[in-house]
Design an enzyme around this catalytic site. Structure first.
Site, PDB file in Angstrom:
ATOM      1  N   SER A   1      -6.451  -1.573  -0.531  1.00 56.72           N
ATOM      2  CA  SER A   1      -5.975  -0.769  -1.663  1.00 56.72           C
ATOM      3  C   SER A   1      -7.074   0.004  -2.388  1.00 56.72           C
ATOM      4  CB  SER A   1      -5.192  -1.654  -2.643  1.00 56.72           C
ATOM      5  OG  SER A   1      -5.816  -2.894  -2.803  1.00 56.72           O
TER       6      SER A   1
ATOM      7  N   HIS B   1      -7.898  -7.475  -8.348  1.00 58.58           N
ATOM      8  CA  HIS B   1      -8.255  -8.312  -7.193  1.00 58.58           C
ATOM      9  C   HIS B   1      -8.390  -7.385  -5.982  1.00 58.58           C
ATOM     10  CE1 HIS B   1      -6.364 -11.099  -9.974  1.00 58.58           C
ATOM     11  NE2 HIS B   1      -6.905 -12.114  -9.316  1.00 58.58           N
TER      12      HIS B   1
ATOM     13  N   ASP C   1      -3.259  -8.319  -7.723  1.00 60.21           N
ATOM     14  CA  ASP C   1      -2.962  -8.758  -6.348  1.00 60.21           C
ATOM     15  C   ASP C   1      -3.779 -10.005  -5.990  1.00 60.21           C
ATOM     16  OD1 ASP C   1      -2.139  -8.800  -3.696  1.00 60.21           O
ATOM     17  OD2 ASP C   1      -3.597  -7.293  -3.054  1.00 60.21           O
TER      18      ASP C   1
ATOM     19  N   GLU D   1     -13.761  -7.493  -7.972  1.00 57.19           N
ATOM     20  CA  GLU D   1     -13.746  -8.490  -6.898  1.00 57.19           C
ATOM     21  C   GLU D   1     -14.723  -9.589  -7.288  1.00 57.19           C
ATOM     22  OE1 GLU D   1     -12.079  -9.367  -4.028  1.00 57.19           O
ATOM     23  OE2 GLU D   1     -13.532 -11.002  -4.115  1.00 57.19           O
TER      24      GLU D   1
ATOM     25  N   GLY E   1     -11.215 -10.157 -12.541  1.00 55.37           N
ATOM     26  CA  GLY E   1     -10.328  -9.033 -12.833  1.00 55.37           C
ATOM     27  C   GLY E   1      -9.500  -9.230 -14.089  1.00 55.37           C
TER      28      GLY E   1
ATOM     29  N   HIS F   1       0.816  -1.218   0.000  1.00 53.98           N
ATOM     30  CA  HIS F   1       0.000   0.000   0.000  1.00 53.98           C
ATOM     31  C   HIS F   1       0.853   1.273   0.000  1.00 53.98           C
ATOM     32  CE1 HIS F   1      -3.478  -2.659   1.643  1.00 53.98           C
ATOM     33  NE2 HIS F   1      -3.349  -2.727   0.340  1.00 53.98           N
TER      34      HIS F   1
END
Ligand SMILES: C[S@@+](CC[C@H](N)C(=O)[O-])C[C@H]1O[C@@H](n2cnc3c(N)ncnc32)[C@H](O)[C@@H]1O
Length: 283
Positions: A100, A41, A164, A118, A144, A18
């Site tokens: 994030s 993600h 991610d 998501e 994603g 982050h």
């Protein structure tokens, strides 16, 4: 899929990812022209560090907890802590950890926009709630990797993509993430792409990086931070980010703040950090 990011929210890997994400956004914002932030993600956006879901923030104590106690004075770290404080204020939740999507949403300017993907419906609903007060960011309950094809290239012709995945199955996720990186660059050659990967055993990540580096069509660097010996059997030893098309001077700046962040997180004893080019080094 069983993965819940809640268990890991605010751990040292989240902190590393982050802080870097906000530094990347700040670098992109040196230019006035807006960009698309695409997160493949996303997770649920907000996590309660006092809740059962996060095991009362057990992992966060060695992440955000350690960092707050250490008082690291680097501006990139201060910007991250400030964003977290603002996210907590906006959510009226002092014990929240912001994922994030929320941290990025806070950083977007009027000319920027974001889309977070998501795949789990319940996580996506929570994300929608977490993003309610951030009109520049929207979320979609989709795969994603498919969104990369649908959303790139954007009309802005500038994009930052964060990949991610959960790494429940390390080899498969690494392969899919690598394909996602390749697809992003094929659709927008100047996209800045950050791919997070876990460092559990160098025998996995080392050969993977060696294999993909020669095939990368653009400049790329890796930024890694590890708290335990890189082959220890503790679970997660370290956190890595492969960054394709890193903004100008990011490597120089990171070489300053990443060791300071690592020290604040306790990486001095058995850990360490590195920033190194793996493809087409820029001078
Ligand atoms: C590591 S977490 C994301 C954490 C988030 N990026 C952050 O830093 O706050 C990974 C998330 O990806 C979701 N996921 C897994 N496969 C996906 C896919 N193909 N497309 C979109 N989301 C996916 C999981 O449900 C999980 O919530």
């Amino acid at each position: 899929m069983k993965y819940r990011h809640s268990f890991h929210a605010g751990n040292f890997a989240d902190v590393h990812k982050h802080v870097t994400l906000l530094a990347l956004i700040a670098s992109l914002q040196r230019k006035d022209k807006g960009f698309l932030y695409l997160e493949t993600h996303a997770g649920r956006g907000l996590y309660d560090l006092h809740g059962a879901d996060t095991h009362q923030g057990a992992e966060a104590r060695l992440g955000i907890g350690a960092l707050q106690a250490a008082r690291c004075d680097r501006p990139q770290v201060a910007a991250y802590l400030d964003a977290l404080a603002r996210a907590r204020g906006n959510a009226n939740a002092a014990s929240a950890y912001a994922g994030s999507p929320v941290l990025a949403a806070l950083a977007l300017r009027a000319q920027d926009r974001g889309v977070c993907c998501e795949i789990q419906a319940a996580e996506c609903r929570a994300l929608e709630r977490a993003l309610r007060c951030y009109p520049r960011m929207r979320c979609e309950c989709v795969d994603g990797y498919q969104a990369i094809g649908a959303l790139l290239p954007p009309p802005e012709r500038r994009a930052l993509v964060l990949i991610d995945p959960p790494y429940e199955e390390q080899a498969d996720d690494l392969q899919r993430a690598t394909d996602g990186l390749g697809k992003s660059l094929a659709r927008l050659a100047n996209a800045v792409v950050a791919l997070w990967y876990p460092i559990k055993d160098d025998r996995d990540t080392g050969p993977w990086l060696e294999r993909i580096a020669p095939r990368l069509p653009v400049p790329a660097l890796v930024a890694e931070l590890w708290l335990h010996p890189r082959d220890a059997r503790v679970g997660l030893n370290g956190s890595g980010l492969l960054i394709a098309n890193p903004p100008y001077q990011l490597d120089v700046e990171m070489a300053q703040w990443l060791p300071a962040l690592g020290a604040a997180l306790g990486a001095t004893r058995q850990g360490g950090s590195t920033v190194r080019w793996i493809a087409h080094e820029q001078h």
